[in-house]
Design a protein around this motif. Structure first.
Motif, PDB file in Angstrom:
ATOM      1  N   ILE A  30      -4.661  11.081  -2.682  1.00 51.54           N
ATOM      2  CA  ILE A  30      -4.912  12.513  -2.603  1.00 51.54           C
ATOM      3  C   ILE A  30      -4.163  13.007  -1.369  1.00 51.54           C
ATOM      4  CG2 ILE A  30      -7.123  12.085  -1.451  1.00 51.54           C
ATOM      5  CD1 ILE A  30      -7.989  14.850  -2.585  1.00 51.54           C
ATOM      6  N   GLY A  31      -3.363  14.044  -1.556  1.00 56.42           N
ATOM      7  CA  GLY A  31      -2.576  14.560  -0.445  1.00 56.42           C
ATOM      8  C   GLY A  31      -1.657  13.525   0.164  1.00 56.42           C
ATOM      9  N   GLY A  32      -1.196  12.572  -0.639  1.00 60.58           N
ATOM     10  CA  GLY A  32      -0.296  11.538  -0.163  1.00 60.58           C
ATOM     11  C   GLY A  32      -0.975  10.381   0.544  1.00 60.58           C
ATOM     12  N   LYS A  33      -2.294  10.389   0.609  1.00 62.09           N
ATOM     13  CA  LYS A  33      -3.047   9.320   1.271  1.00 62.09           C
ATOM     14  C   LYS A  33      -3.831   8.518   0.229  1.00 62.09           C
ATOM     15  CE  LYS A  33      -2.016  10.717   5.439  1.00 62.09           C
ATOM     16  NZ  LYS A  33      -1.222   9.947   6.350  1.00 62.09           N
ATOM     17  N   MET A  34      -3.695   7.203   0.295  1.00 59.93           N
ATOM     18  CA  MET A  34      -4.354   6.334  -0.680  1.00 59.93           C
ATOM     19  C   MET A  34      -5.870   6.312  -0.477  1.00 59.93           C
ATOM     20  SD  MET A  34      -1.892   2.955  -0.731  1.00 59.93           S
ATOM     21  CE  MET A  34      -2.489   2.451   0.856  1.00 59.93           C
ATOM     22  N   PHE A  35      -6.598   6.253  -1.617  1.00 54.44           N
ATOM     23  CA  PHE A  35      -8.037   6.041  -1.550  1.00 54.44           C
ATOM     24  C   PHE A  35      -8.474   4.857  -2.413  1.00 54.44           C
ATOM     25  CE2 PHE A  35      -7.563   8.960  -5.092  1.00 54.44           C
ATOM     26  CZ  PHE A  35      -8.472   8.486  -6.035  1.00 54.44           C
ATOM     27  N   CYS A  36      -7.598   4.379  -3.275  1.00 55.16           N
ATOM     28  CA  CYS A  36      -7.888   3.208  -4.106  1.00 55.16           C
ATOM     29  C   CYS A  36      -6.564   2.546  -4.485  1.00 55.16           C
ATOM     30  CB  CYS A  36      -8.653   3.617  -5.370  1.00 55.16           C
ATOM     31  SG  CYS A  36      -9.113   2.235  -6.442  1.00 55.16           S
ATOM     32  N   VAL A  37      -6.559   1.218  -4.429  1.00 55.63           N
ATOM     33  CA  VAL A  37      -5.379   0.436  -4.799  1.00 55.63           C
ATOM     34  C   VAL A  37      -5.836  -0.661  -5.748  1.00 55.63           C
ATOM     35  CG1 VAL A  37      -3.515  -1.040  -3.965  1.00 55.63           C
ATOM     36  CG2 VAL A  37      -4.321   0.857  -2.545  1.00 55.63           C
ATOM     37  N   ALA A  38      -5.197  -0.751  -6.902  1.00 52.89           N
ATOM     38  CA  ALA A  38      -5.565  -1.756  -7.906  1.00 52.89           C
ATOM     39  C   ALA A  38      -4.360  -2.627  -8.245  1.00 52.89           C
ATOM     40  CB  ALA A  38      -6.073  -1.075  -9.174  1.00 52.89           C
ATOM     41  N   SER A  39      -4.612  -3.903  -8.434  1.00 58.70           N
ATOM     42  CA  SER A  39      -3.557  -4.822  -8.825  1.00 58.70           C
ATOM     43  C   SER A  39      -3.220  -4.618 -10.298  1.00 58.70           C
ATOM     44  CB  SER A  39      -4.009  -6.266  -8.598  1.00 58.70           C
ATOM     45  OG  SER A  39      -3.051  -7.156  -9.103  1.00 58.70           O
ATOM     46  N   LEU A  40      -1.946  -4.610 -10.602  1.00 52.84           N
ATOM     47  CA  LEU A  40      -1.516  -4.504 -11.996  1.00 52.84           C
ATOM     48  C   LEU A  40      -1.547  -5.861 -12.688  1.00 52.84           C
ATOM     49  CD1 LEU A  40       1.451  -2.020 -11.547  1.00 52.84           C
ATOM     50  CD2 LEU A  40      -0.719  -1.577 -12.717  1.00 52.84           C
ATOM     51  N   GLU A  41      -1.753  -6.922 -11.939  1.00 56.21           N
ATOM     52  CA  GLU A  41      -1.809  -8.269 -12.492  1.00 56.21           C
ATOM     53  C   GLU A  41      -3.259  -8.656 -12.771  1.00 56.21           C
ATOM     54  OE1 GLU A  41       0.139 -10.597  -9.512  1.00 56.21           O
ATOM     55  OE2 GLU A  41       2.056  -9.608  -9.833  1.00 56.21           O
ATOM     56  N   SER A  42      -3.464  -9.453 -13.789  1.00 51.76           N
ATOM     57  CA  SER A  42      -4.811  -9.933 -14.119  1.00 51.76           C
ATOM     58  C   SER A  42      -5.168 -11.110 -13.231  1.00 51.76           C
ATOM     59  CB  SER A  42      -4.879 -10.373 -15.585  1.00 51.76           C
ATOM     60  OG  SER A  42      -4.768  -9.247 -16.407  1.00 51.76           O
ATOM     61  N   PRO A  43      -6.423 -11.292 -12.925  1.00 54.75           N
ATOM     62  CA  PRO A  43      -7.551 -10.418 -13.234  1.00 54.75           C
ATOM     63  C   PRO A  43      -7.545  -9.192 -12.325  1.00 54.75           C
ATOM     64  CG  PRO A  43      -8.316 -12.225 -11.874  1.00 54.75           C
ATOM     65  CD  PRO A  43      -6.841 -12.465 -12.142  1.00 54.75           C
ATOM     66  N   ASP A  95     -16.688   8.005  -2.998  1.00 54.21           N
ATOM     67  CA  ASP A  95     -16.901   8.093  -1.552  1.00 54.21           C
ATOM     68  C   ASP A  95     -15.593   7.888  -0.796  1.00 54.21           C
ATOM     69  OD1 ASP A  95     -19.607   8.494  -2.029  1.00 54.21           O
ATOM     70  OD2 ASP A  95     -20.214   6.481  -1.388  1.00 54.21           O
ATOM     71  N   SER A  96     -14.779   6.929  -1.237  1.00 50.88           N
ATOM     72  CA  SER A  96     -13.484   6.676  -0.615  1.00 50.88           C
ATOM     73  C   SER A  96     -12.602   7.928  -0.725  1.00 50.88           C
ATOM     74  CB  SER A  96     -12.810   5.474  -1.286  1.00 50.88           C
ATOM     75  OG  SER A  96     -11.543   5.223  -0.735  1.00 50.88           O
ATOM     76  N   TYR A  97     -12.559   8.492  -1.902  1.00 50.07           N
ATOM     77  CA  TYR A  97     -11.804   9.730  -2.158  1.00 50.07           C
ATOM     78  C   TYR A  97     -12.245  10.830  -1.187  1.00 50.07           C
ATOM     79  CZ  TYR A  97     -10.707  14.065  -4.745  1.00 50.07           C
ATOM     80  OH  TYR A  97     -10.288  15.317  -5.118  1.00 50.07           O
ATOM     81  N   GLU A  98     -13.563  11.014  -1.058  1.00 45.98           N
ATOM     82  CA  GLU A  98     -14.100  12.068  -0.191  1.00 45.98           C
ATOM     83  C   GLU A  98     -13.788  11.810   1.278  1.00 45.98           C
ATOM     84  OE1 GLU A  98     -15.238  14.960  -1.061  1.00 45.98           O
ATOM     85  OE2 GLU A  98     -15.386  14.595  -3.206  1.00 45.98           O
ATOM     86  N   MET A  99     -13.842  10.537   1.707  1.00 48.57           N
ATOM     87  CA  MET A  99     -13.512  10.208   3.095  1.00 48.57           C
ATOM     88  C   MET A  99     -12.050  10.544   3.400  1.00 48.57           C
ATOM     89  SD  MET A  99     -15.425   6.704   4.140  1.00 48.57           S
ATOM     90  CE  MET A  99     -15.799   6.003   2.533  1.00 48.57           C
ATOM     91  N   ILE A 100     -11.166  10.173   2.492  1.00 50.58           N
ATOM     92  CA  ILE A 100      -9.744  10.450   2.694  1.00 50.58           C
ATOM     93  C   ILE A 100      -9.499  11.957   2.636  1.00 50.58           C
ATOM     94  CG2 ILE A 100      -7.415  10.102   1.781  1.00 50.58           C
ATOM     95  CD1 ILE A 100      -8.740   7.570   3.085  1.00 50.58           C
ATOM     96  N   LYS A 101     -10.085  12.622   1.675  1.00 51.12           N
ATOM     97  CA  LYS A 101      -9.921  14.068   1.522  1.00 51.12           C
ATOM     98  C   LYS A 101     -10.394  14.808   2.772  1.00 51.12           C
ATOM     99  CE  LYS A 101     -11.818  17.834  -1.207  1.00 51.12           C
ATOM    100  NZ  LYS A 101     -12.774  18.151  -2.261  1.00 51.12           N
ATOM    101  N   SER A 102     -11.493  14.372   3.360  1.00 53.68           N
ATOM    102  CA  SER A 102     -12.060  15.061   4.523  1.00 53.68           C
ATOM    103  C   SER A 102     -11.149  14.981   5.753  1.00 53.68           C
ATOM    104  CB  SER A 102     -13.440  14.501   4.853  1.00 53.68           C
ATOM    105  OG  SER A 102     -13.336  13.217   5.443  1.00 53.68           O
ATOM    106  N   LYS A 103     -10.231  14.031   5.771  1.00 58.09           N
ATOM    107  CA  LYS A 103      -9.330  13.880   6.920  1.00 58.09           C
ATOM    108  C   LYS A 103      -7.962  14.540   6.702  1.00 58.09           C
ATOM    109  CE  LYS A 103     -11.608   9.783   8.426  1.00 58.09           C
ATOM    110  NZ  LYS A 103     -12.007   9.566   9.720  1.00 58.09           N
TER     111      LYS A 103
END
Length: 115
Positions: A30-43, A95-103
């Motif tokens: 959000i706004g160029g700041k990451m709030f979640c990162v997921a691996s494209l590889e399994s699992p 919550d992660s999204y909101e923390m990043i958004k608030s900054k």
């Protein structure tokens, strides 16, 4: 939880963008700041920011560890997509999204259509 479920939830949040970084990580921002990162590889594994009070409590639970490179910023790595219930994952990511958004500066919020 599956990657597509996680992706759909992250993209349901306002003004979220996604891109691939480091060749195999799907990053939600959000706004160029990451709030979640997921691996494209399994699992499926994914990381998210938590508040400092929850960081130590979560980092000792089975399947959860301090996220490599981001632990000093209170990020947790869920090394298994089923470590937390779907409701808990959604709450933690929101919550992660909101923390990043608030900054974010007001200009970034305005540019994202959030003001």
């Amino acid at each position: 939880m599956h990657l597509e479920t996680l992706r759909a939830f992250c993209l349901s949040l306002p003004a979220v963008t996604e891109d691939v970084k480091w060749e195999h990580d799907l990053c939600f921002s959000i706004g160029g700041k990451m709030f979640c990162v997921a691996s494209l590889e399994s699992p499926l594994s994914f990381s998210f920011k938590v508040n400092p009070e929850d960081f130590h409590e979560l980092s000792v639970l089975p399947g959860l560890t301090p996220a490599p490179y981001l632990a000093r910023y209170h990020w947790i790595l869920a090394s298994d997509g089923n470590t937390l219930s779907q409701a808990e994952v959604e709450r933690r990511i929101k919550d992660s999204y909101e923390m990043i958004k608030s900054k974010l500066p007001k200009k970034a919020l305005k540019d994202a259509g959030l003001l």
